[in-house]
Design an enzyme around this catalytic site. Structure first.
Site, PDB file in Angstrom:
ATOM      1  N   GLU A 254       0.855  -1.174   0.169  1.00  0.00           N
ATOM      2  CA  GLU A 254      -0.057  -0.022  -0.068  1.00  0.00           C
ATOM      3  C   GLU A 254       0.796   1.174  -0.111  1.00  0.00           C
ATOM      4  O   GLU A 254       1.944   1.193   0.599  1.00  0.00           O
ATOM      5  CB  GLU A 254      -0.969   0.074   1.247  1.00  0.00           C
ATOM      6  N   LYS A 256       2.568   4.174   1.354  1.00  0.00           N
ATOM      7  CA  LYS A 256       2.741   5.001   2.655  1.00  0.00           C
ATOM      8  C   LYS A 256       2.508   6.526   2.579  1.00  0.00           C
ATOM      9  O   LYS A 256       3.278   7.174   2.412  1.00  0.00           O
ATOM     10  CB  LYS A 256       3.893   4.749   3.244  1.00  0.00           C
ATOM     11  N   ARG A 276      -3.133   9.132  16.699  1.00  0.00           N
ATOM     12  CA  ARG A 276      -2.342   7.822  17.172  1.00  0.00           C
ATOM     13  C   ARG A 276      -2.108   7.854  18.627  1.00  0.00           C
ATOM     14  O   ARG A 276      -1.825   6.809  18.979  1.00  0.00           O
ATOM     15  CB  ARG A 276      -0.998   8.085  16.280  1.00  0.00           C
ATOM     16  N   GLU A 306      -5.205   7.775   7.096  1.00  0.00           N
ATOM     17  CA  GLU A 306      -4.159   8.686   7.112  1.00  0.00           C
ATOM     18  C   GLU A 306      -4.800   9.862   6.539  1.00  0.00           C
ATOM     19  O   GLU A 306      -5.231   9.831   5.206  1.00  0.00           O
ATOM     20  CB  GLU A 306      -2.944   8.332   6.607  1.00  0.00           C
ATOM     21  N   LYS A 430       7.247  -1.588   6.681  1.00  0.00           N
ATOM     22  CA  LYS A 430       7.215  -0.299   5.735  1.00  0.00           C
ATOM     23  C   LYS A 430       8.761  -0.096   5.139  1.00  0.00           C
ATOM     24  O   LYS A 430       9.743  -0.660   5.393  1.00  0.00           O
ATOM     25  CB  LYS A 430       7.030   0.982   6.633  1.00  0.00           C
TER      26      LYS A 430
HETATM   27  P1  ATP Z   1       7.120   6.828  10.337  1.00  0.00           P
HETATM   28  O1  ATP Z   1       8.102   7.751  11.360  1.00  0.00           O
HETATM   29  O2  ATP Z   1       8.153   5.912   9.350  1.00  0.00           O
HETATM   30  O3  ATP Z   1       5.879   7.665   9.495  1.00  0.00           O
HETATM   31  P2  ATP Z   1       5.658   5.728  12.314  1.00  0.00           P
HETATM   32  O4  ATP Z   1       6.821   5.157  13.343  1.00  0.00           O
HETATM   33  O5  ATP Z   1       5.037   7.022  12.305  1.00  0.00           O
HETATM   34  O6  ATP Z   1       6.740   5.705  10.996  1.00  0.00           O
HETATM   35  P3  ATP Z   1       5.043   3.173  11.536  1.00  0.00           P
HETATM   36  O7  ATP Z   1       4.360   2.224  12.249  1.00  0.00           O
HETATM   37  O8  ATP Z   1       6.622   3.226  11.552  1.00  0.00           O
HETATM   38  O9  ATP Z   1       4.834   4.432  12.163  1.00  0.00           O
HETATM   39  O10 ATP Z   1       4.380   3.342  10.141  1.00  0.00           O
HETATM   40  C1  ATP Z   1       3.051   3.356   9.959  1.00  0.00           C
HETATM   41  C2  ATP Z   1       2.689   4.691   9.904  1.00  0.00           C
HETATM   42  O11 ATP Z   1       2.516   5.011   8.492  1.00  0.00           O
HETATM   43  C3  ATP Z   1       1.139   4.677  10.267  1.00  0.00           C
HETATM   44  O12 ATP Z   1       1.330   4.864  11.692  1.00  0.00           O
HETATM   45  C4  ATP Z   1       0.593   5.442   9.254  1.00  0.00           C
HETATM   46  O13 ATP Z   1       0.378   6.783  10.117  1.00  0.00           O
HETATM   47  C5  ATP Z   1       1.351   5.721   8.338  1.00  0.00           C
HETATM   48  N1  ATP Z   1       0.725   5.259   7.074  1.00  0.00           N
HETATM   49  C6  ATP Z   1       0.557   5.681   5.899  1.00  0.00           C
HETATM   50  N2  ATP Z   1      -0.053   4.969   4.965  1.00  0.00           N
HETATM   51  C7  ATP Z   1      -0.243   3.818   5.581  1.00  0.00           C
HETATM   52  C8  ATP Z   1      -1.038   2.656   5.057  1.00  0.00           C
HETATM   53  N3  ATP Z   1      -1.341   2.446   3.837  1.00  0.00           N
HETATM   54  N4  ATP Z   1      -1.009   1.489   5.891  1.00  0.00           N
HETATM   55  C9  ATP Z   1      -0.516   1.650   7.298  1.00  0.00           C
HETATM   56  N5  ATP Z   1       0.081   2.867   7.963  1.00  0.00           N
HETATM   57  C10 ATP Z   1       0.322   3.917   6.870  1.00  0.00           C
END
Ligand code: ATP
Length: 591
Positions: A254, A256, A276, A306, A430
């Site tokens: 998907e 991001k 979050r 998101e 990711k």
């Molecule tokens: P980062 O700092 O890399 O954005 P994070 O620490 O905020 O990551 P992670 O769990 O590492 O959070 O990455 C998932 C985040 O990516 C989710 O919290 C969400 O906000 C975002 N996101 C964007 N698109 C998607 C998607 N298609 N599916 C899941 N999460 C997504």
């Protein structure tokens, strides 16, 4: 129950940095707390009155607390302010003022009546809810009432709590441990307590349920519209090859999106949006609330997605910073909505018309999501590709970047791929662009100290001391000094911005061998990029984990401009993640 019992426990907790000792003190406190008020005792220990998502917060202005201390003690406000400046802590100031009063008072001070937890909580609640004209005086009066009866030690904690700065440094997980020990009837039940917390993250509620009805009732905790669920998070791997491999050769990829995570709760009566960090966001995103309400065809649902700002002229996605402007805004929202509208990209459904969807595999969840939402201009589904073809996936990644995304999130399409609330596991992985441009992914690090600036930076900080989080030890371990990437304005503003977290000595949860000029409560998380991760003899991050006597450091760190105020310090990059990134980097170099 006497407030003195709580104050004694707080004092003991403050006196230790060991998590196990803290847990023991908490267990002791919980076991002597009457069930009727155990939720209140838990909230108070967290420095709050309710779970965050309820949105009723303590945070009396220090100015008013000073007035109350002055009125209750008979000391002048000037004297109280002097003590406050001396200690840099309203609690110690209050304690000293009341100690002095006790010594000089002819009457037996604070003896006739003893302060109960109920009374303290009750007055706090009235203070938090007081609004409108005359509310300031009312708040002061309620606080004076407490100080009139409090012992100096109690005054210390009352003052800190009421201004929102109790800060005992107890993580939610520590309270959960204590609850499981006190009422969980054995270690094997810890997982049920944790599951209940993940889908109903309200420690007061969990405490009351456990203490009154036992573990069986905890097993029956279910998802409720209006109670945010802890978000599922993604693991990371350094290449698409490794991701595909880990996913068993085929997965859903998907986009991001780089925006703000939003969990939408809808029923016939209302729509609420949560961040979050599980705070209510509805008033900042009324457009999103309206859009999802009209897109939803069912009766009750919880959705994960998101929100991303879009350019009204081109329809292209805009940088995340443009939505972060909405945070904390109460007024003028409608105008911002017009100028910078957002699109909500949905990627999951967690609850649907009476059914807990978190136990359902990803593939079915996605199908259900698409069948109950009518796509619209402002509500769309996360773009995705299900594939086993590496070349195709690589192309798709480039497309995601071109379309303004950060990269891809791979999702496991097997039967086991449930929604794991609160977990960061390999069901979601990711992959971000940064792996290609620079050696490492962006890191979210916690500011724990600072160094005085020289030359052009005189008067502000020259660099910040940054740390990663080690959840096993529940501490923050230093990983770099950060001085670049800031604009002049940001630099000039740092002392002001960090002022409220300043403390005299290193925080007990910080492990540092570097002596900073200033220390802070580990609270503020910011995003940092670096060129590479190296072994370091000075930094404590992952010390001894890879090589005896060495920790890890980020080389050439730079602030990306992103304040991660959506992340708590415990959600910062972990030492384990840094170790994995270091190992991956070595592997890449060897290729
Ligand atoms: P980062 O700092 O890399 O954005 P994070 O620490 O905020 O990551 P992670 O769990 O590492 O959070 O990455 C998932 C985040 O990516 C989710 O919290 C969400 O906000 C975002 N996101 C964007 N698109 C998607 C998607 N298609 N599916 C899941 N999460 C997504």
């Amino acid at each position: 129950m006497l407030y003195a019992d709580i104050a004694d426990t707080y004092e003991k907790i403050e006196g230790t940095t060991k998590r196990l000792e803290m847990t023991d003190y908490l267990v002791e406190l919980l076991l002597k707390t009457p069930v009727k008020i155990i939720d209140k005792v838990v909230y108070l220990t967290q420095g709050k009155l309710y779970a965050d998502f309820v949105g009723i917060e303590l945070g009396l202005a220090e100015k008013l607390a000073i007035k109350a201390i002055s009125q209750a003690s008979g000391s002048s406000e000037k004297k109280v302010v002097e003590k406050f400046q001396k200690h840099g802590d309203i609690g110690l100031a209050a304690e000293e003022v009341f100690k002095n009063k006790k010594q000089t008072s002819l009457f037996s001070f604070g003896k006739e009546e003893e302060l109960t937890v109920e009374k303290v909580y009750d007055n706090f609640e009235k203070i938090a809810r007081a609004e409108g004209s005359g509310s300031q005086n009312k708040k002061i009066k309620l606080l004076v009432e407490l100080f009139n009866v409090a012992t100096p030690k109690e005054a210390r904690y009352i003052a800190r709590t009421v201004v929102g700065k109790l800060r005992l440094g107890i993580a939610d997980m520590t309270i959960l441990d204590a609850l499981a020990i006190a009422f969980g009837e054995g270690k094997e039940n810890r997982k049920y307590v944790e599951r209940a917390y993940n889908i109903h993250p309200d420690l007061g509620y969990i405490a009351k349920l456990l203490a009154s009805s036992g573990v069986e009732s905890i097993k029956n905790v279910s998802i409720e519209v209006g109670v945010p669920i802890r978000a599922m998070l993604a693991e990371r791997l350094p290449s698409l090859e490794q991701i595909l491999d880990k996913m068993g050769g085929r997965a859903a990829f998907e986009y991001k999106y780089d925006g703000m995570r939003i969990q939408a709760h809808i029923n016939s009566k209302s729509v609420e949006l949560y961040s979050r960090r599980l705070e209510k966001l509805t008033s900042q995103f009324p457009d999103v609330a309206r859009a999802i309400k009209s897109a939803f065809k069912g009766k009750e649902g919880i959705f994960d997605g998101e929100a991303v700002p879009v350019d009204i002229n081109t329809g292209e996605l805009l940088p995340f910073q443009m939505v972060s402007h909405r945070r904390g805004r109460k007024y003028g929202i409608e105008k911002i909505i017009e100028e910078i509208p957002v699109v909500l990209f949905l990627f999951d459904v967690l609850y649907l018309d009476g059914k807990d969807m978190t136990e359902v595999p990803y593939v079915e969840r996605r199908k259900a999501l698409e069948s109950v939402i009518d796509k619209s201009e402002h509500v769309k589904f996360a773009h995705r590709l299900v594939s086993s073809d590496l070349a195709e996936i690589k192309k798709y990644f480039d497309k995601a970047i071109e379309d303004g995304c950060e990269g891809l999130v791979a999702k496991n399409i097997g039967e086991e791929s449930i929604y794991r609330a609160g977990a960061r596991e390999f069901l979601w992985i990711k992959y971000k662009r940064d792996y290609k441009i620079e050696l490492v992914d962006t890191l979210d690090l916690v500011i724990v100290g600072a160094f005085a600036g020289k030359g052009r930076r005189k008067g502000t900080y020259g660099a910040l001391l940054m740390a990663a989080y080690n959840p096993e030890q529940d501490r923050f371990e230093t990983v770099c000094k950060l001085g670049s990437g800031f604009t002049d304005d940001q630099l000039a503003n740092l002392p002001n911005m960090l002022g409220e977290y300043k403390i005299k000595d290193k925080h007990p949860r910080v492990w540092s061998e570097i002596k900073a000029d200033y220390w802070f409560v580990p609270k503020v998380v910011i995003e940092v990029v670096g060129a590479e991760i190296t072994l370091s003899p000075t930094h404590t991050c992952a010390r001894d984990m890879l090589e005896k006597g060495s920790g890890l450091a980020v080389r050439f760190p730079r602030f990306t401009g992103k304040w991660r105020d959506d992340k708590s310090p415990e959600e910062a990059t972990t030492t384990k993640e840094l170790v994995e990134m270091y190992k991956a980097q070595i592997k890449n170099l060897e290729k």
